[in-house]
Write a protein that holds these residues in place. Sequence first.
Motif, PDB file in Angstrom:
ATOM      1  N   CYS A  90      -3.694   3.638   6.419  1.00  0.00           N
ATOM      2  CA  CYS A  90      -4.895   4.107   5.730  1.00  0.00           C
ATOM      3  C   CYS A  90      -6.078   3.280   6.253  1.00  0.00           C
ATOM      4  CB  CYS A  90      -4.737   3.970   4.213  1.00  0.00           C
ATOM      5  SG  CYS A  90      -4.738   2.257   3.641  1.00  0.00           S
ATOM      6  N   CYS A 147       0.834  -1.205   0.000  1.00  0.00           N
ATOM      7  CA  CYS A 147       0.000   0.000   0.000  1.00  0.00           C
ATOM      8  C   CYS A 147       0.870   1.258   0.000  1.00  0.00           C
ATOM      9  CB  CYS A 147      -0.927   0.000   1.212  1.00  0.00           C
ATOM     10  SG  CYS A 147      -1.947   1.481   1.325  1.00  0.00           S
ATOM     11  N   CYS A 180       1.114   3.298   2.684  1.00  0.00           N
ATOM     12  CA  CYS A 180       0.595   4.333   3.590  1.00  0.00           C
ATOM     13  C   CYS A 180       1.542   4.573   4.771  1.00  0.00           C
ATOM     14  CB  CYS A 180      -0.807   3.995   4.066  1.00  0.00           C
ATOM     15  SG  CYS A 180      -0.971   2.414   4.916  1.00  0.00           S
ATOM     16  N   CYS A 237      -5.878  -0.540   5.276  1.00  0.00           N
ATOM     17  CA  CYS A 237      -4.850  -1.307   5.996  1.00  0.00           C
ATOM     18  C   CYS A 237      -5.217  -1.471   7.469  1.00  0.00           C
ATOM     19  CB  CYS A 237      -3.488  -0.628   5.859  1.00  0.00           C
ATOM     20  SG  CYS A 237      -2.811  -0.741   4.197  1.00  0.00           S
TER      21      CYS A 237
END
Length: 140
Positions: free
Chosen positions: A91, A58, A60, A94
Amino acid sequence: MNLKENMINIKNELSMNEFQNQVEDVLIRHKSILDIITKLEEYTARINRAVIKSATSCGCIKITAKKQNYNLDSLEEIKNNLESHVEGELCPGCKEILEEEIGAYLFYLAALCNTFDVDISDAILKEYNNIKTLGIFSLK
Ligand SMILES: [Zn+2]
């Protein structure tokens, strides 16, 4: 009452004892201690995997690990200068995955407690009293 309000009500009222009893009521397929222990291992790995994928897939969060500085005068000073090595925040996607893995882990932890007649609330309370008594000197 909408779903969110219902979740907030459950969150405020759910005790660890109720959770542990509910686990006892629904555990069927993995009742063997061998299944429970290996499920705990599996969900430990899945929790780790969720954290790693947040960084590597991801993006993040970013994990930038380096040596911690324990070369300070007091435990308080050391505590204030230690780093998590995590930059950014999970995020929502997640965070949801991580919560699911932690929830499943807690399910099998409660199942382990049920197998050996350990009250999970007592275990939490003992640990709480230990860290409250020792404070920063619990060295965890
Ligand atoms: Zn993310």
